[in-house]
Motif scaffolding. Structure first.
Motif, mmCIF file in Angstrom:
data_model
loop_
_atom_site.group_PDB
_atom_site.id
_atom_site.type_symbol
_atom_site.label_atom_id
_atom_site.label_comp_id
_atom_site.label_asym_id
_atom_site.label_seq_id
_atom_site.Cartn_x
_atom_site.Cartn_y
_atom_site.Cartn_z
ATOM 1 N N LYS A 169 0.829 -1.207 0.000
ATOM 2 C CA LYS A 169 0.000 0.000 0.000
ATOM 3 C C LYS A 169 0.868 1.264 0.000
ATOM 4 O O LYS A 169 0.529 2.256 -0.652
ATOM 5 C CB LYS A 169 -0.932 -0.004 1.211
ATOM 6 C CG LYS A 169 -2.046 -1.045 1.122
ATOM 7 C CD LYS A 169 -2.980 -0.956 2.317
ATOM 8 C CE LYS A 169 -4.114 -1.978 2.203
ATOM 9 N NZ LYS A 169 -5.045 -1.915 3.357
ATOM 10 N N VAL A 170 1.977 1.207 0.724
ATOM 11 C CA VAL A 170 2.907 2.342 0.732
ATOM 12 C C VAL A 170 3.475 2.557 -0.669
ATOM 13 O O VAL A 170 3.536 3.687 -1.178
ATOM 14 C CB VAL A 170 4.038 2.125 1.750
ATOM 15 C CG1 VAL A 170 5.108 3.211 1.607
ATOM 16 C CG2 VAL A 170 3.498 2.108 3.170
ATOM 17 N N LYS A 171 3.859 1.448 -1.322
ATOM 18 C CA LYS A 171 4.399 1.533 -2.692
ATOM 19 C C LYS A 171 3.352 2.122 -3.646
ATOM 20 O O LYS A 171 3.685 2.935 -4.519
ATOM 21 C CB LYS A 171 4.830 0.150 -3.176
ATOM 22 C CG LYS A 171 5.460 0.147 -4.569
ATOM 23 C CD LYS A 171 5.921 -1.250 -4.953
ATOM 24 C CE LYS A 171 6.604 -1.237 -6.317
ATOM 25 N NZ LYS A 171 5.730 -0.766 -7.399
ATOM 26 N N ALA A 172 2.105 1.737 -3.473
ATOM 27 C CA ALA A 172 1.030 2.237 -4.339
ATOM 28 C C ALA A 172 0.861 3.748 -4.189
ATOM 29 O O ALA A 172 0.574 4.444 -5.175
ATOM 30 C CB ALA A 172 -0.272 1.519 -4.009
ATOM 31 N N VAL A 173 1.055 4.235 -2.985
ATOM 32 C CA VAL A 173 0.967 5.684 -2.753
ATOM 33 C C VAL A 173 2.048 6.410 -3.556
ATOM 34 O O VAL A 173 1.771 7.412 -4.231
ATOM 35 C CB VAL A 173 1.103 6.010 -1.248
ATOM 36 C CG1 VAL A 173 1.251 7.513 -1.035
ATOM 37 C CG2 VAL A 173 -0.089 5.480 -0.471
ATOM 38 N N TYR A 174 3.257 5.904 -3.506
ATOM 39 C CA TYR A 174 4.349 6.538 -4.249
ATOM 40 C C TYR A 174 4.170 6.388 -5.759
ATOM 41 O O TYR A 174 4.457 7.313 -6.524
ATOM 42 C CB TYR A 174 5.695 5.948 -3.810
ATOM 43 C CG TYR A 174 6.202 6.511 -2.512
ATOM 44 C CD1 TYR A 174 6.785 7.771 -2.448
ATOM 45 C CD2 TYR A 174 6.100 5.794 -1.319
ATOM 46 C CE1 TYR A 174 7.256 8.298 -1.258
ATOM 47 C CE2 TYR A 174 6.558 6.309 -0.116
ATOM 48 C CZ TYR A 174 7.145 7.570 -0.093
ATOM 49 O OH TYR A 174 7.603 8.090 1.096
ATOM 50 N N ASP A 175 3.694 5.239 -6.201
ATOM 51 C CA ASP A 175 3.492 5.005 -7.636
ATOM 52 C C ASP A 175 2.459 5.968 -8.223
ATOM 53 O O ASP A 175 2.549 6.367 -9.388
ATOM 54 C CB ASP A 175 3.036 3.560 -7.890
ATOM 55 C CG ASP A 175 4.148 2.548 -7.661
ATOM 56 O OD1 ASP A 175 5.317 2.966 -7.583
ATOM 57 O OD2 ASP A 175 3.843 1.335 -7.555
ATOM 58 N N ALA A 176 1.478 6.349 -7.403
ATOM 59 C CA ALA A 176 0.391 7.221 -7.885
ATOM 60 C C ALA A 176 0.767 8.704 -7.847
ATOM 61 O O ALA A 176 0.024 9.539 -8.370
ATOM 62 C CB ALA A 176 -0.862 6.986 -7.044
ATOM 63 N N MET A 177 1.911 9.022 -7.260
ATOM 64 C CA MET A 177 2.272 10.424 -7.044
ATOM 65 C C MET A 177 2.239 11.281 -8.318
ATOM 66 O O MET A 177 1.683 12.390 -8.300
ATOM 67 C CB MET A 177 3.642 10.531 -6.374
ATOM 68 C CG MET A 177 4.050 11.969 -6.031
ATOM 69 S SD MET A 177 5.626 12.078 -5.153
ATOM 70 C CE MET A 177 6.763 11.636 -6.471
ATOM 71 N N PRO A 178 2.788 10.860 -9.460
ATOM 72 C CA PRO A 178 2.756 11.714 -10.657
ATOM 73 C C PRO A 178 1.331 12.066 -11.099
ATOM 74 O O PRO A 178 1.076 13.186 -11.549
ATOM 75 C CB PRO A 178 3.467 10.876 -11.722
ATOM 76 C CG PRO A 178 4.307 9.906 -10.941
ATOM 77 C CD PRO A 178 3.524 9.604 -9.712
ATOM 78 N N TYR A 179 0.424 11.119 -10.969
ATOM 79 C CA TYR A 179 -0.962 11.346 -11.376
ATOM 80 C C TYR A 179 -1.678 12.268 -10.375
ATOM 81 O O TYR A 179 -2.514 13.092 -10.755
ATOM 82 C CB TYR A 179 -1.703 10.007 -11.505
ATOM 83 C CG TYR A 179 -0.961 9.027 -12.379
ATOM 84 C CD1 TYR A 179 -0.991 9.143 -13.765
ATOM 85 C CD2 TYR A 179 -0.196 8.001 -11.819
ATOM 86 C CE1 TYR A 179 -0.298 8.258 -14.583
ATOM 87 C CE2 TYR A 179 0.510 7.115 -12.628
ATOM 88 C CZ TYR A 179 0.462 7.246 -14.001
ATOM 89 O OH TYR A 179 1.151 6.382 -14.797
ATOM 90 N N VAL A 180 -1.339 12.122 -9.108
ATOM 91 C CA VAL A 180 -1.892 13.008 -8.075
ATOM 92 C C VAL A 180 -1.455 14.450 -8.342
ATOM 93 O O VAL A 180 -2.263 15.386 -8.246
ATOM 94 C CB VAL A 180 -1.437 12.551 -6.669
ATOM 95 C CG1 VAL A 180 -1.783 13.598 -5.614
ATOM 96 C CG2 VAL A 180 -2.058 11.213 -6.320
#
Length: 587
Positions: A169-180
């Motif tokens: 879940k932590v990795k998913a947060v970082y992976d989504a950062m550019p889209y956020v």
């Protein structure tokens, strides 16, 4: 575990650099500071769960461009994930941007120490109202935070919290950062259009921006910015100006490229002024407006090109605010002047110069004053709107912090577009000239506008003489002693003050939170709030004031003086008198 933090509503702050050096640019924060980050996120997670109606609350996490930001953010993200909070991580993001974006979430945690030196960092908390938590709500978090920090096992408890986070879940947060970040930028741009035009109607917005673009093309308006490595380097600035026909010149334009001191006061605006003069010499005649944001990008004092003097002029903080108030009051009256129930008003902090009353008076607008602190002014403005006032412009004039409704945070883009509106919509400046008797010319310039502003001599907030170090911890006690000193001094000097400056009598005014109290007889009632002595002349008109308040974000005691007219000697003497009286009271 000791926190050594300043825990105010405007931000929890300390030197987070592991070395303890406030000028340290390294990224390491050490175990104790990481634990503090975990506990801050823990108390906010619990607070959000209590205030949100959603089963799984959403929190936006972002940071300014300081080197210690990523480690604080990482500790917070892991804590939120472990606590069952949904997280969107925006990375480096300007304060106005995250607060606009967070309107679609349950709250935000913003990692920043604003204008403080690079080794500092801090944390701001807010819900989805567009600003930080007020003092009462911040106090709840502070109590819970200090309780968590207590105990010899604090470091161990913090580590267990982080270890409980689901790694995927932590990795998913970082992976989504550019889209956020893309989503945040789009939201912020849309919000800026609303704020600048005071309308959500796209046709109305297009009409206003079309008027401005035509004037921008005719007047050849370009903007110079010293980003100084701030979070604004990764915000909408360059694109937003370009879309409106404004050429954008930037220096130190890489986030984290902090080239000099962060506070956007005169001593640091020299870099953007020098760049403006260089561009002018190269023939870039559109380089006429400039700004320098602080690290979180909410402040941004102004430089302009004086075509008569042929040089870049650095505006003082109070001048920036005065110009913004003139622009937005005239714009608000232009939009709403025909409405019978239209009651314009301005909300400011206690040490804002009295020139605001003169400007507001020209537009028949009320002025309301609150204690220093952005949250106090924002809340004061909100209270007055409930009472039926139209409070479009508000802020802390003492530091140039301009807030334009519906925003609840300072924003240099709003400040610049307030000036551009004043230059573009001729009816705005014409209404000011009509009300004040100033000469109006169809080809007026910003220099012309500046010369019509009321003249006051005001202590700068960043001047060394505006900062004292007071030993007395209880400011109620200090101010009670000060009252005794002042009474004696007044009795001894009142005749001389009248003869030299026309001062006949005085009034004590205090501010606590959103409340201003006039004609105060007990100075100690101001407590930690602001205390001001207004001096009046024989015509019952205020001619000067002296002011004091202990800082809520730094271990200092701030003082200032405001004098009507160009009278630096009077301002110097009154401020020195205030200093001497406080030193006597502090013994």
């Amino acid at each position: 575990m000791k926190t050594n933090m300043i825990l105010s509503a405007s931000g929890w702050r300390k030197v987070f650099a592991q070395s303890g050096n406030e000028q340290d640019k390294s990224a390491e924060i050490g175990k104790e500071n990481r634990a503090l980050s975990v506990f801050a996120a823990t108390v906010f997670a619990e607070y959000i769960k209590e205030t949100s109606e959603n089963a799984i609350p959403l929190v936006i996490v972002g940071m300014d461009a300081r080197p210690t930001g990523p480690e604080i953010a990482d500790a917070a993200i892991r804590t939120f994930v472990a606590g069952g909070i949904q997280v969107k991580y925006a990375g480096i993001i300007a304060a106005p941007e995250i607060m606009a974006y967070a309107k679609s979430a349950d709250g935000f945690m913003y990692i920043s120490a604003s204008h403080n030196p690079v080794g500092h960092n801090g944390i701001k908390f807010g819900l989805n109202g567009g600003g930080v938590l007020n003092g009462a709500e911040n106090a709840k978090l502070t109590a819970s935070f200090l309780e968590l920090c207590d105990g010899e096992d604090a470091l161990e408890r913090a580590q267990k919290t982080e270890d409980a986070a689901d790694g995927d879940k932590v990795k998913a947060v970082y992976d989504a950062m550019p889209y956020v970040k893309i989503e945040a930028l789009a939201t912020y741009k849309k919000f800026l259009c609303h704020t600048i035009t005071a309308s959500t109607d796209e046709q109305m917005q297009n009409r206003i921006f079309s008027t401005m673009r035509a004037a921008i093309k005719e007047r050849k308006i370009g903007v110079v910015c010293d980003m100084n490595g701030s979070a604004r380097a990764e915000s909408v600035d360059a694109q937003f100006f370009a879309e409106n026909g404004i050429r954008f010149y930037a220096i130190h334009n890489k986030a984290g490229d902090i080239a000099h001191e962060i506070i956007p006061e005169a001593e640091n605006l020299v870099y953007v002024a020098a760049e403006m003069e260089r561009l002018q010499k190269e023939g870039k005649k559109d380089a006429v407006l400039g700004y320098m944001p602080d690290c979180d990008g909410d402040r941004g004092n102004i430089v302009y090109w004086d075509e008569k003097a042929q040089k870049a002029v650095i505006l003082k903080a109070q001048e920036v605010f005065s110009l913004s108030v003139l622009a937005e009051l005239s714009y608000s009256c232009w939009l709403n002047g025909g409405k019978k129930d239209f009651k314009p008003a301005v909300a400011v902090n206690c040490p804002t110069s009295m020139r605001i009353e003169e400007i507001a008076g020209a537009f028949k607008a009320a002025v309301f004053r609150a204690e220093v602190g952005e949250a106090n002014v924002v809340n004061c403005a909100a209270e007055k709107r409930v009472e039926g006032y139209d409070v479009r412009i508000f802020g802390e004039g003492s530091n140039g912090g301009t807030i334009t409704y519906p925003s609840a945070v300072r924003d240099p883009i709003n400040t610049l577009f307030a000036i551009i509106k004043l230059l573009s919509i001729k009816e705005l400046y014409k209404s000011w000239c009509t009300a004040t008797g100033a000469f109006f010319s169809e080809d007026y310039t910003l220099s012309d506008i500046m010369h019509t502003l009321p003249v006051y001599t005001t202590t700068g907030v960043s001047e060394k003489r505006a900062v004292l170090h007071i030993a007395t911890k209880d400011h109620s006690v200090l101010k009670a002693r000060f009252q005794n000193v002042f009474d004696n001094e007044w009795a001894a000097k009142k005749d001389a003050l009248y003869e030299k400056y026309g001062i006949l009598f005085w009034e004590c005014v205090i501010t606590n939170g959103t409340k201003e109290t006039r004609r105060v007889t007990d100075f100690s009632k101001s407590g930690k709030g602001g205390l001001k002595i207004i001096f009046y002349n024989g015509e019952n008109q205020p001619t000067a004031f002296i002011w004091m308040r202990g800082s809520g974000t730094e271990p200092v005691f701030r003082i200032m003086c405001d004098v009507k007219g160009d009278n630096p000697q009077m301002e110097k003497e009154l401020l020195q008198w205030l200093t001497e009286m406080l030193e006597l009271a502090d013994k």
